[in-house]
Design an enzyme around this catalytic site. Sequence first.
Site, mmCIF file in Angstrom:
data_model
loop_
_atom_site.group_PDB
_atom_site.id
_atom_site.type_symbol
_atom_site.label_atom_id
_atom_site.label_comp_id
_atom_site.label_asym_id
_atom_site.label_seq_id
_atom_site.Cartn_x
_atom_site.Cartn_y
_atom_site.Cartn_z
ATOM 1 N N ASN A 66 77.175 -6.250 -27.098
ATOM 2 C CA ASN A 66 76.717 -7.501 -26.484
ATOM 3 C C ASN A 66 75.444 -7.187 -25.699
ATOM 4 O O ASN A 66 75.014 -6.023 -25.616
ATOM 5 C CB ASN A 66 77.814 -8.093 -25.586
ATOM 6 N N LYS A 67 74.868 -8.208 -25.130
ATOM 7 C CA LYS A 67 73.597 -8.066 -24.398
ATOM 8 C C LYS A 67 73.625 -6.868 -23.450
ATOM 9 O O LYS A 67 74.600 -6.653 -22.732
ATOM 10 C CB LYS A 67 73.346 -9.369 -23.623
ATOM 11 N N ASP A 105 77.980 -9.758 -29.887
ATOM 12 C CA ASP A 105 77.098 -9.840 -31.059
ATOM 13 C C ASP A 105 77.725 -9.194 -32.284
ATOM 14 O O ASP A 105 77.425 -9.556 -33.418
ATOM 15 C CB ASP A 105 75.746 -9.210 -30.753
ATOM 16 N N ALA A 153 74.621 -14.881 -31.066
ATOM 17 C CA ALA A 153 75.222 -14.535 -32.349
ATOM 18 C C ALA A 153 75.663 -15.730 -33.212
ATOM 19 O O ALA A 153 75.241 -15.837 -34.378
ATOM 20 C CB ALA A 153 76.382 -13.570 -32.111
ATOM 21 N N ARG A 193 66.920 -9.694 -37.305
ATOM 22 C CA ARG A 193 67.449 -8.946 -36.144
ATOM 23 C C ARG A 193 68.682 -8.189 -36.633
ATOM 24 O O ARG A 193 69.463 -8.737 -37.419
ATOM 25 C CB ARG A 193 67.833 -9.883 -34.981
ATOM 26 N N GLN A 236 68.048 -14.409 -20.006
ATOM 27 C CA GLN A 236 68.876 -15.456 -20.638
ATOM 28 C C GLN A 236 69.845 -16.070 -19.640
ATOM 29 O O GLN A 236 70.209 -17.246 -19.756
ATOM 30 C CB GLN A 236 69.656 -14.880 -21.836
ATOM 31 N N ARG A 283 68.640 -17.981 -30.750
ATOM 32 C CA ARG A 283 69.250 -16.693 -30.417
ATOM 33 C C ARG A 283 70.744 -16.883 -30.176
ATOM 34 O O ARG A 283 71.232 -18.006 -30.140
ATOM 35 C CB ARG A 283 68.576 -16.088 -29.185
HETATM 36 C C1 LIG Z 1 78.038 -16.347 -27.911
HETATM 37 S S1 LIG Z 1 76.591 -15.528 -27.820
HETATM 38 C C2 LIG Z 1 77.076 -13.834 -27.640
HETATM 39 C C3 LIG Z 1 75.910 -12.960 -27.671
HETATM 40 O O1 LIG Z 1 75.132 -13.264 -28.787
HETATM 41 C C4 LIG Z 1 75.097 -13.056 -26.384
HETATM 42 O O2 LIG Z 1 75.889 -12.636 -25.314
HETATM 43 C C5 LIG Z 1 73.893 -12.174 -26.532
HETATM 44 O O3 LIG Z 1 73.970 -11.000 -26.291
HETATM 45 C C6 LIG Z 1 72.676 -12.805 -27.063
HETATM 46 O O4 LIG Z 1 71.596 -11.913 -27.137
HETATM 47 P P1 LIG Z 1 70.159 -12.478 -27.522
HETATM 48 O O5 LIG Z 1 69.299 -11.256 -27.565
HETATM 49 O O6 LIG Z 1 69.765 -13.432 -26.454
HETATM 50 O O7 LIG Z 1 70.293 -13.121 -28.877
#
Ligand SMILES: CSC[C@@H](O)[C@@H](O)C(=O)COP(=O)(O)O
Length: 368
Positions: free
Chosen positions: A248-249, A238, A51, A83, A197, A49
Amino acid sequence: MPPALRWAEPPEGPVVVLLDQTRLPTEEVELVCTDVPALVRAIQTLAVRGAPLLGIAGAYGVALAAVRRFDVEEAAAQLAGARPTAVNLGYGVRRALAAHQAAAANGATPEEAAAATLAEARRLHQEDAEASRAVAARGLALLDELLPGGSHRVLTHCNTGALVSGGEGTAFAVALAAHRAGRLRRLWIDETRPLLQGARLTAYEAARNGLASTLLTDNAAGSLFAAGEVDAVLVGADRIAADGSVANKVGTYPLAVLAKYHHVPFVVVAPVTTIDPGTPDGASIEIEQRPGSEVTQLTAPAPAGAAATGPGSGTLVAPLGTQAYNPAFDVTPPELVTAIVTEAGVVSPVTAGGIAELCARSRQVTIS
Ligand SMILES: CSC[C@@H](O)[C@@H](O)C(=O)COP(=O)(O)O
Protein backbone atom coordinates in the site's frame (compact mmCIF):
# COMPACT_ATOMS: atom_id res chain seq x y z
CA MET A 1 -18.40 15.90 -6.53
CA PRO A 2 -18.29 14.69 -10.15
CA PRO A 3 -17.65 10.96 -10.49
CA ALA A 4 -13.98 9.96 -10.36
CA LEU A 5 -14.37 8.39 -13.80
CA ARG A 6 -17.13 8.22 -16.38
CA TRP A 7 -17.66 7.08 -19.93
CA ALA A 8 -19.18 9.72 -22.21
CA GLU A 9 -20.26 9.79 -25.84
CA PRO A 10 -20.22 13.40 -27.09
CA PRO A 11 -20.78 13.98 -30.85
CA GLU A 12 -16.99 13.96 -31.45
CA GLY A 13 -16.77 10.38 -30.27
CA PRO A 14 -16.57 8.29 -27.08
CA VAL A 15 -14.22 9.42 -24.32
CA VAL A 16 -13.14 8.49 -20.81
CA VAL A 17 -13.70 11.44 -18.49
CA LEU A 18 -11.70 11.65 -15.26
CA LEU A 19 -11.95 13.96 -12.30
CA ASP A 20 -8.38 15.28 -12.37
CA GLN A 21 -7.10 14.39 -8.90
CA THR A 22 -3.96 16.48 -9.34
CA ARG A 23 -6.20 19.59 -9.18
CA LEU A 24 -8.01 18.66 -5.99
CA PRO A 25 -8.95 20.04 -3.56
CA THR A 26 -8.64 23.44 -5.20
CA GLU A 27 -10.67 22.72 -8.26
CA GLU A 28 -12.98 20.02 -9.57
CA VAL A 29 -11.76 19.82 -13.15
CA GLU A 30 -12.56 17.01 -15.53
CA LEU A 31 -9.90 15.60 -17.81
CA VAL A 32 -11.18 14.20 -21.10
CA CYS A 33 -9.20 11.29 -22.58
CA THR A 34 -9.91 10.76 -26.24
CA ASP A 35 -7.17 8.19 -26.74
CA VAL A 36 -5.18 5.60 -24.85
CA PRO A 37 -1.91 7.58 -24.52
CA ALA A 38 -3.86 10.36 -22.78
CA LEU A 39 -5.28 7.85 -20.33
CA VAL A 40 -1.86 6.28 -19.75
CA ARG A 41 -0.48 9.76 -18.98
CA ALA A 42 -3.36 10.40 -16.59
CA ILE A 43 -2.55 7.15 -14.78
CA GLN A 44 1.15 7.96 -14.56
CA THR A 45 0.62 11.52 -13.31
CA LEU A 46 -1.99 10.30 -10.78
CA ALA A 47 -4.81 12.30 -12.31
CA VAL A 48 -6.57 8.96 -11.88
CA ARG A 49 -5.25 6.72 -9.11
CA GLY A 50 -5.98 4.21 -6.35
CA ALA A 51 -6.10 0.50 -6.97
CA PRO A 52 -9.81 -0.18 -7.66
CA LEU A 53 -10.18 2.88 -9.86
CA LEU A 54 -7.05 1.98 -11.81
CA GLY A 55 -8.72 -1.35 -12.65
CA ILE A 56 -11.83 0.44 -13.84
CA ALA A 57 -9.74 2.95 -15.83
CA GLY A 58 -7.78 0.11 -17.44
CA ALA A 59 -10.97 -1.64 -18.51
CA TYR A 60 -12.52 1.53 -19.97
CA GLY A 61 -9.21 2.27 -21.69
CA VAL A 62 -9.40 -1.04 -23.54
CA ALA A 63 -13.03 -0.27 -24.37
CA LEU A 64 -11.97 3.15 -25.70
CA ALA A 65 -9.43 1.47 -27.96
CA ALA A 66 -12.03 -1.00 -29.21
CA VAL A 67 -14.73 1.60 -29.82
CA ARG A 68 -12.36 3.99 -31.58
CA ARG A 69 -10.73 1.17 -33.58
CA PHE A 70 -7.26 1.59 -32.11
CA ASP A 71 -5.05 -1.50 -31.79
CA VAL A 72 -6.72 -3.16 -28.80
CA GLU A 73 -3.86 -5.51 -27.89
CA GLU A 74 -1.34 -2.67 -28.02
CA ALA A 75 -3.63 -0.43 -25.96
CA ALA A 76 -4.01 -3.19 -23.37
CA ALA A 77 -0.23 -3.58 -23.10
CA GLN A 78 0.30 0.18 -22.67
CA LEU A 79 -2.41 0.50 -20.06
CA ALA A 80 -1.36 -2.55 -18.06
CA GLY A 81 2.24 -1.27 -18.00
CA ALA A 82 1.38 2.27 -16.93
CA ARG A 83 2.01 1.58 -13.22
CA PRO A 84 3.35 -1.68 -11.78
CA THR A 85 2.13 -2.14 -8.21
CA ALA A 86 -1.69 -2.01 -8.14
CA VAL A 87 -2.76 -5.44 -9.33
CA ASN A 88 -6.23 -4.12 -10.20
CA LEU A 89 -4.88 -2.22 -13.21
CA GLY A 90 -3.75 -5.35 -15.04
CA TYR A 91 -6.85 -7.17 -13.87
CA GLY A 92 -9.22 -4.58 -15.32
CA VAL A 93 -7.27 -4.46 -18.57
CA ARG A 94 -7.27 -8.26 -18.89
CA ARG A 95 -10.98 -8.54 -18.20
CA ALA A 96 -11.88 -6.05 -20.90
CA LEU A 97 -9.38 -7.56 -23.31
CA ALA A 98 -10.73 -11.06 -22.66
CA ALA A 99 -14.26 -9.82 -23.43
CA HIS A 100 -13.01 -8.33 -26.71
CA GLN A 101 -11.14 -11.48 -27.67
CA ALA A 102 -14.08 -13.72 -26.80
CA ALA A 103 -16.45 -11.63 -28.90
CA ALA A 104 -14.03 -11.61 -31.84
CA ALA A 105 -13.51 -15.37 -31.54
CA ASN A 106 -17.28 -15.84 -31.71
CA GLY A 107 -17.45 -13.99 -35.02
CA ALA A 108 -18.59 -10.62 -33.67
CA THR A 109 -18.21 -7.57 -35.90
CA PRO A 110 -15.78 -4.88 -34.65
CA GLU A 111 -18.80 -2.89 -33.44
CA GLU A 112 -20.16 -5.86 -31.55
CA ALA A 113 -16.75 -6.69 -30.07
CA ALA A 114 -16.37 -3.08 -28.95
CA ALA A 115 -19.83 -3.13 -27.39
CA ALA A 116 -18.95 -6.33 -25.52
CA THR A 117 -15.73 -4.73 -24.25
CA LEU A 118 -17.53 -1.62 -23.04
CA ALA A 119 -20.18 -3.78 -21.37
CA GLU A 120 -17.42 -5.62 -19.50
CA ALA A 121 -15.86 -2.34 -18.33
CA ARG A 122 -19.29 -1.22 -17.11
CA ARG A 123 -19.76 -4.54 -15.32
CA LEU A 124 -16.41 -4.17 -13.54
CA HIS A 125 -17.35 -0.62 -12.55
CA GLN A 126 -20.65 -1.84 -11.12
CA GLU A 127 -19.04 -4.77 -9.32
CA ASP A 128 -16.61 -2.41 -7.65
CA ALA A 129 -19.49 -0.25 -6.43
CA GLU A 130 -21.12 -3.36 -4.95
CA ALA A 131 -17.83 -4.49 -3.39
CA SER A 132 -17.46 -1.07 -1.85
CA ARG A 133 -20.87 -1.31 -0.18
CA ALA A 134 -20.06 -4.79 1.11
CA VAL A 135 -16.63 -3.93 2.55
CA ALA A 136 -18.10 -0.89 4.29
CA ALA A 137 -20.67 -3.06 6.07
CA ARG A 138 -18.21 -5.82 6.92
CA GLY A 139 -15.55 -3.34 8.01
CA LEU A 140 -17.93 -1.53 10.34
CA ALA A 141 -19.07 -4.83 11.87
CA LEU A 142 -15.42 -5.72 12.45
CA LEU A 143 -14.67 -2.34 14.05
CA ASP A 144 -17.65 -2.75 16.36
CA GLU A 145 -16.41 -6.20 17.32
CA LEU A 146 -12.81 -5.08 17.89
CA LEU A 147 -13.76 -1.85 19.66
CA PRO A 148 -16.81 -2.49 21.81
CA GLY A 149 -16.86 1.09 23.14
CA GLY A 150 -18.72 2.24 20.01
CA SER A 151 -16.84 5.51 19.59
CA HIS A 152 -14.03 4.91 17.16
CA ARG A 153 -10.92 7.02 16.58
CA VAL A 154 -9.52 5.77 13.30
CA LEU A 155 -6.23 6.61 11.62
CA THR A 156 -5.98 6.28 7.86
CA HIS A 157 -3.28 6.80 5.24
CA CYS A 158 -3.44 7.91 1.62
CA ASN A 159 -6.85 8.16 -0.04
CA THR A 160 -9.34 5.31 -0.25
CA GLY A 161 -12.74 6.93 -0.78
CA ALA A 162 -15.06 7.61 -3.71
CA LEU A 163 -12.09 9.02 -5.62
CA VAL A 164 -10.64 5.53 -6.00
CA SER A 165 -13.74 3.47 -6.51
CA GLY A 166 -16.93 2.77 -8.39
CA GLY A 167 -18.61 3.27 -5.00
CA GLU A 168 -17.57 4.97 -1.77
CA GLY A 169 -14.18 3.29 -1.57
CA THR A 170 -12.54 0.83 0.78
CA ALA A 171 -11.00 1.94 4.11
CA PHE A 172 -12.64 5.35 3.83
CA ALA A 173 -16.00 3.70 3.12
CA VAL A 174 -15.70 1.91 6.48
CA ALA A 175 -14.98 5.20 8.26
CA LEU A 176 -17.92 6.75 6.44
CA ALA A 177 -20.19 3.89 7.52
CA ALA A 178 -19.03 4.38 11.12
CA HIS A 179 -19.73 8.11 10.82
CA ARG A 180 -23.24 7.47 9.47
CA ALA A 181 -23.86 5.02 12.29
CA GLY A 182 -22.80 7.68 14.81
CA ARG A 183 -19.78 5.66 15.89
CA LEU A 184 -16.86 7.58 14.39
CA ARG A 185 -15.39 9.89 17.00
CA ARG A 186 -12.53 11.05 14.76
CA LEU A 187 -10.80 10.24 11.51
CA TRP A 188 -7.09 10.95 11.77
CA ILE A 189 -5.72 11.60 8.29
CA ASP A 190 -2.04 11.17 7.48
CA GLU A 191 -1.03 13.83 4.97
CA THR A 192 0.75 11.14 2.91
CA ARG A 193 4.02 12.54 1.66
CA PRO A 194 5.15 13.24 -0.97
CA LEU A 195 2.03 13.68 -3.10
CA LEU A 196 -0.34 14.46 -0.23
CA GLN A 197 -3.19 12.14 -1.13
CA GLY A 198 -4.30 12.34 2.51
CA ALA A 199 -4.18 16.12 2.82
CA ARG A 200 -5.53 16.92 -0.64
CA LEU A 201 -7.99 14.09 -1.20
CA THR A 202 -9.00 12.34 2.03
CA ALA A 203 -9.40 15.60 3.94
CA TYR A 204 -11.51 16.82 1.02
CA GLU A 205 -13.71 13.72 1.05
CA ALA A 206 -13.98 13.82 4.84
CA ALA A 207 -15.08 17.46 4.78
CA ARG A 208 -17.63 16.82 2.03
CA ASN A 209 -19.14 14.01 4.06
CA GLY A 210 -19.11 15.86 7.37
CA LEU A 211 -16.73 13.52 9.20
CA ALA A 212 -14.98 14.76 12.33
CA SER A 213 -11.43 14.64 11.01
CA THR A 214 -7.95 15.92 11.78
CA LEU A 215 -4.97 16.05 9.46
CA LEU A 216 -1.49 15.20 10.69
CA THR A 217 1.94 14.98 9.14
CA ASP A 218 2.98 11.38 8.57
CA ASN A 219 5.70 11.66 11.18
CA ALA A 220 3.24 12.83 13.85
CA ALA A 221 1.54 9.42 13.87
CA GLY A 222 3.93 8.02 16.49
CA SER A 223 3.08 10.65 19.07
CA LEU A 224 -0.62 10.18 18.34
CA PHE A 225 -0.35 6.45 19.14
CA ALA A 226 1.75 7.23 22.21
CA ALA A 227 -0.97 9.58 23.44
CA GLY A 228 -3.50 6.75 23.16
CA GLU A 229 -5.53 8.62 20.55
CA VAL A 230 -5.80 5.84 17.94
CA ASP A 231 -8.26 2.96 18.36
CA ALA A 232 -7.73 1.38 14.94
CA VAL A 233 -5.85 1.87 11.69
CA LEU A 234 -7.79 1.42 8.45
CA VAL A 235 -5.93 1.37 5.14
CA GLY A 236 -6.47 0.17 1.59
CA ALA A 237 -4.14 -1.95 -0.52
CA ASP A 238 -2.63 -1.98 -3.97
CA ARG A 239 -1.73 -5.65 -4.00
CA ILE A 240 -2.18 -8.40 -1.45
CA ALA A 241 0.15 -11.34 -2.01
CA ALA A 242 -0.84 -14.97 -1.46
CA ASP A 243 0.90 -14.96 1.92
CA GLY A 244 -1.12 -11.96 3.10
CA SER A 245 1.62 -9.35 2.62
CA VAL A 246 0.05 -6.00 1.78
CA ALA A 247 1.52 -3.42 -0.58
CA ASN A 248 0.00 0.00 0.00
CA LYS A 249 1.04 3.65 -0.13
CA VAL A 250 4.50 4.23 1.30
CA GLY A 251 4.14 5.00 4.98
CA THR A 252 1.66 2.20 5.63
CA TYR A 253 4.27 -0.22 6.99
CA PRO A 254 5.50 2.18 9.71
CA LEU A 255 1.87 2.59 10.82
CA ALA A 256 1.54 -1.19 11.07
CA VAL A 257 4.67 -1.36 13.24
CA LEU A 258 3.34 1.41 15.46
CA ALA A 259 -0.05 -0.30 15.70
CA LYS A 260 1.56 -3.58 16.74
CA TYR A 261 3.67 -1.87 19.41
CA HIS A 262 0.64 -0.03 20.79
CA HIS A 263 -1.74 -3.03 20.55
CA VAL A 264 -4.01 -1.24 18.11
CA PRO A 265 -5.84 -3.23 15.39
CA PHE A 266 -4.39 -2.70 11.92
CA VAL A 267 -7.08 -3.45 9.34
CA VAL A 268 -6.70 -3.61 5.55
CA VAL A 269 -9.84 -3.04 3.48
CA ALA A 270 -9.82 -4.04 -0.19
CA PRO A 271 -11.93 -5.65 -2.87
CA VAL A 272 -10.91 -9.21 -3.77
CA THR A 273 -9.62 -7.85 -7.07
CA THR A 274 -6.68 -6.50 -5.05
CA ILE A 275 -5.65 -10.01 -3.96
CA ASP A 276 -3.07 -11.50 -6.27
CA PRO A 277 -2.76 -15.25 -5.76
CA GLY A 278 -0.06 -15.18 -8.46
CA THR A 279 2.29 -13.17 -6.24
CA PRO A 280 3.55 -15.54 -3.55
CA ASP A 281 4.90 -13.06 -1.01
CA GLY A 282 5.73 -9.46 -0.24
CA ALA A 283 9.23 -9.63 -1.66
CA SER A 284 7.77 -10.54 -5.05
CA ILE A 285 5.65 -7.38 -5.28
CA GLU A 286 7.09 -4.84 -7.69
CA ILE A 287 7.26 -1.46 -5.98
CA GLU A 288 6.91 1.56 -8.21
CA GLN A 289 9.80 4.01 -7.88
CA ARG A 290 8.75 7.55 -8.67
CA PRO A 291 10.82 10.60 -9.63
CA GLY A 292 12.96 12.06 -6.85
CA SER A 293 11.64 15.49 -7.80
CA GLU A 294 8.39 14.60 -6.05
CA VAL A 295 10.41 14.62 -2.79
CA THR A 296 12.82 17.46 -3.49
CA GLN A 297 10.06 19.80 -4.63
CA LEU A 298 6.78 20.72 -2.99
CA THR A 299 3.90 20.88 -5.40
CA ALA A 300 0.73 22.56 -4.25
CA PRO A 301 -2.45 21.92 -6.22
CA ALA A 302 -2.84 24.51 -8.94
CA PRO A 303 -4.84 27.57 -7.88
CA ALA A 304 -8.30 27.79 -9.43
CA GLY A 305 -8.05 28.85 -13.06
CA ALA A 306 -4.30 28.25 -13.36
CA ALA A 307 -2.77 25.50 -15.43
CA ALA A 308 -1.89 22.39 -13.42
CA THR A 309 1.84 21.90 -13.09
CA GLY A 310 1.75 18.25 -12.03
CA PRO A 311 3.75 16.52 -9.32
CA GLY A 312 7.40 17.41 -9.01
CA SER A 313 7.23 20.78 -10.68
CA GLY A 314 6.96 22.95 -7.59
CA THR A 315 9.17 24.74 -5.10
CA LEU A 316 12.59 23.25 -4.36
CA VAL A 317 12.95 22.18 -0.71
CA ALA A 318 16.36 20.52 -1.07
CA PRO A 319 19.58 21.67 -2.71
CA LEU A 320 19.55 21.34 -6.47
CA GLY A 321 20.83 17.90 -7.47
CA THR A 322 19.86 16.17 -4.19
CA GLN A 323 19.25 12.45 -4.70
CA ALA A 324 15.89 11.29 -3.34
CA TYR A 325 14.50 7.86 -2.48
CA ASN A 326 10.87 7.79 -3.57
CA PRO A 327 9.16 4.39 -3.54
CA ALA A 328 5.43 4.88 -4.06
CA PHE A 329 4.50 1.91 -1.89
CA ASP A 330 5.78 -0.26 0.94
CA VAL A 331 4.95 -3.78 2.03
CA THR A 332 3.43 -4.70 5.36
CA PRO A 333 4.09 -8.31 6.38
CA PRO A 334 1.08 -10.45 7.28
CA GLU A 335 2.00 -10.76 10.97
CA LEU A 336 1.36 -7.04 11.40
CA VAL A 337 -2.12 -7.20 9.85
CA THR A 338 -5.03 -7.86 12.21
CA ALA A 339 -7.54 -8.52 9.42
CA ILE A 340 -8.15 -8.12 5.73
CA VAL A 341 -11.72 -7.07 4.97
CA THR A 342 -13.08 -7.90 1.52
CA GLU A 343 -16.57 -8.24 0.10
CA ALA A 344 -16.07 -12.02 0.12
CA GLY A 345 -15.21 -12.17 3.81
CA VAL A 346 -12.85 -11.07 6.56
CA VAL A 347 -9.68 -13.03 7.16
CA SER A 348 -6.62 -12.88 9.31
CA PRO A 349 -3.73 -13.13 6.86
CA VAL A 350 -1.79 -15.38 9.22
CA THR A 351 -4.60 -17.93 9.37
CA ALA A 352 -3.61 -20.88 7.20
CA GLY A 353 -5.59 -20.88 3.98
CA GLY A 354 -7.35 -17.60 4.75
CA ILE A 355 -6.33 -15.77 1.60
CA ALA A 356 -6.67 -18.87 -0.59
CA GLU A 357 -10.18 -19.39 0.74
CA LEU A 358 -11.14 -15.84 -0.13
CA CYS A 359 -9.80 -16.33 -3.64
CA ALA A 360 -11.77 -19.55 -3.98
CA ARG A 361 -14.94 -17.75 -2.86
CA SER A 362 -14.46 -15.09 -5.48
CA ARG A 363 -14.72 -15.65 -9.19
CA GLN A 364 -13.24 -12.19 -9.72
CA VAL A 365 -9.63 -13.16 -9.12
CA THR A 366 -9.60 -16.18 -11.37
CA ILE A 367 -8.88 -14.42 -14.67
CA SER A 368 -5.32 -14.97 -15.78
C1 LIG B 1 -8.61 1.79 -2.18
S1 LIG B 1 -7.23 2.54 -2.74
C2 LIG B 1 -5.92 1.62 -1.99
C3 LIG B 1 -4.62 2.08 -2.48
O1 LIG B 1 -4.64 2.11 -3.88
C4 LIG B 1 -4.25 3.44 -1.90
O2 LIG B 1 -4.13 3.33 -0.52
C5 LIG B 1 -2.94 3.85 -2.51
O3 LIG B 1 -1.91 3.47 -2.04
C6 LIG B 1 -3.01 4.67 -3.74
O4 LIG B 1 -1.75 5.03 -4.21
P1 LIG B 1 -1.65 6.06 -5.43
O5 LIG B 1 -0.18 6.15 -5.69
O6 LIG B 1 -2.24 7.34 -4.96
O7 LIG B 1 -2.39 5.44 -6.58
